[in-house]
Design an enzyme around this catalytic site. Structure first.
Site, short mmCIF file in Angstrom:
data_model
loop_
_atom_site.label_atom_id
_atom_site.label_comp_id
_atom_site.label_asym_id
_atom_site.label_seq_id
_atom_site.Cartn_x
_atom_site.Cartn_y
_atom_site.Cartn_z
N HIS A 223 -18.53 -30.41 20.29
CA HIS A 223 -18.74 -29.37 19.44
C HIS A 223 -19.63 -28.96 18.81
CE1 HIS A 223 -19.71 -33.05 16.79
NE2 HIS A 223 -19.74 -33.67 17.77
N ASP A 224 -19.31 -27.74 17.75
CA ASP A 224 -19.42 -27.24 16.72
C ASP A 224 -21.38 -26.11 17.68
OD1 ASP A 224 -18.33 -27.91 14.63
OD2 ASP A 224 -18.76 -29.81 15.26
N GLY B 73 -22.83 -32.17 20.30
CA GLY B 73 -22.73 -31.21 19.46
C GLY B 73 -23.88 -30.99 18.73
#
Length: 265
Positions: A121-122, A139
């Site tokens: 994520h991100d 992430g």
């Protein structure tokens, strides 16, 4: 005209471009957008607020856009944005962003993600990047253009890898890797410049010579890293590639710098 296999399940609210091919047993969720010419071979799952750019090709058993692997995630409508002309092989997983990371995971264009690779994520990924088999990206990582990650590489969260860098197979990256650098090993160290990659991409002999000189100066044992960095910036002020390294090191980061073995991190 799109070609959708009768066993595929496509939500009526999904946006499907022209000439899209969706093979057997694929699943496409309601907030998904597939650009023109996207191909899902078979058994591909695309969920969440996910957009996939034109001509991207996804192989069986990839799972794209399901909720991030972050225990703080509470169902917010974060996004996964994938650019054009990407190759996404079997069992690849890509997660959308989170509230703590800007709400978006972004993948650029002309990238290759080989079997079993994971994009956390991100993360922000540039263009012309290669993730070899089983690369694991935690992430909040930043992977710049033309980076190559060898098989089984694991990258710590919040780590940056600069443009044209190369990371050898089975390396564990827990610190930032400079542009044009080559990193190797468990708890990887910097092992010089990615000279082979530079030659393949058409960098001149003079540019490579300047990068080598800057590298030696930057990671010498005399003076502090800050002093050496300023010396490199002044000595090679007219060399764009060297200034890219200088800007990278001066940039905001949560990680230490990946350095040669003789240099303290």
């Amino acid at each position: 005209m799109s070609d959708i296999h009768p066993t595929a399940i496509i939500d009526g609210n999904a946006s499907i471009g022209a000439d899209v091919k969706i093979g057997p047993y694929c699943l496409v969720g309601p907030h998904v957008s597939l650009g023109d010419g996207v191909e899902l071979l078979s058994h591909v799952v695309v969920e969440g607020h996910t957009s996939i750019g034109p001509r991207t090709k996804i192989f069986p058993f990839a799972v794209i856009g399901h909720q991030p692997q972050d225990l703080k995630y509470k169902g917010e409508a974060s996004r996964l944005e994938i650019g054009s002309d990407n190759l996404i092989r079997e069992h690849v997983t890509m997660n959308p962003g989170t509230e703590g990371g800007g709400m978006v995971t972004r993948v650029g264009n002309h990238n290759a993600f080989l079997t079993g690779a994971h994009v956390g994520h991100d993360c922000i990924i540039g263009d012309h990047v290669v993730f070899s088999n089983a690369v694991l990206l935690a992430g909040h990582c930043l992977i710049s253009d033309y980076v190559i990650l060898g098989g089984g590489v694991a990258v710590h969260q919040f780590t940056r890898i600069g443009a044209h860098a190369f990371v050898g197979g089975a390396s564990a990256i827990e610190n930032d890797v400079i542009p044009y650098g080559m990193a190797l090993g468990n708890r990887a160290h910097l092992a010089g410049l990615n000279v082979i990659g530079l030659r393949r991409r058409g960098f001149s002999r003079d540019e490579i010579h300047a990068l080598r000189g800057a590298y030696k100066m930057l990671f010498a044992e005399e003076k502090t890293l800050r002093e050496r960095l300023e010396q490199v910036a002044e000595t090679y002020k007219d060399v764009g590639a060297v200034q890219e390294i200088v800007a990278f090191i001066k940039g905001d980061t949560n990680r230490s710098l990946c350095t040669p073995r003789h240099e303290a991190a």
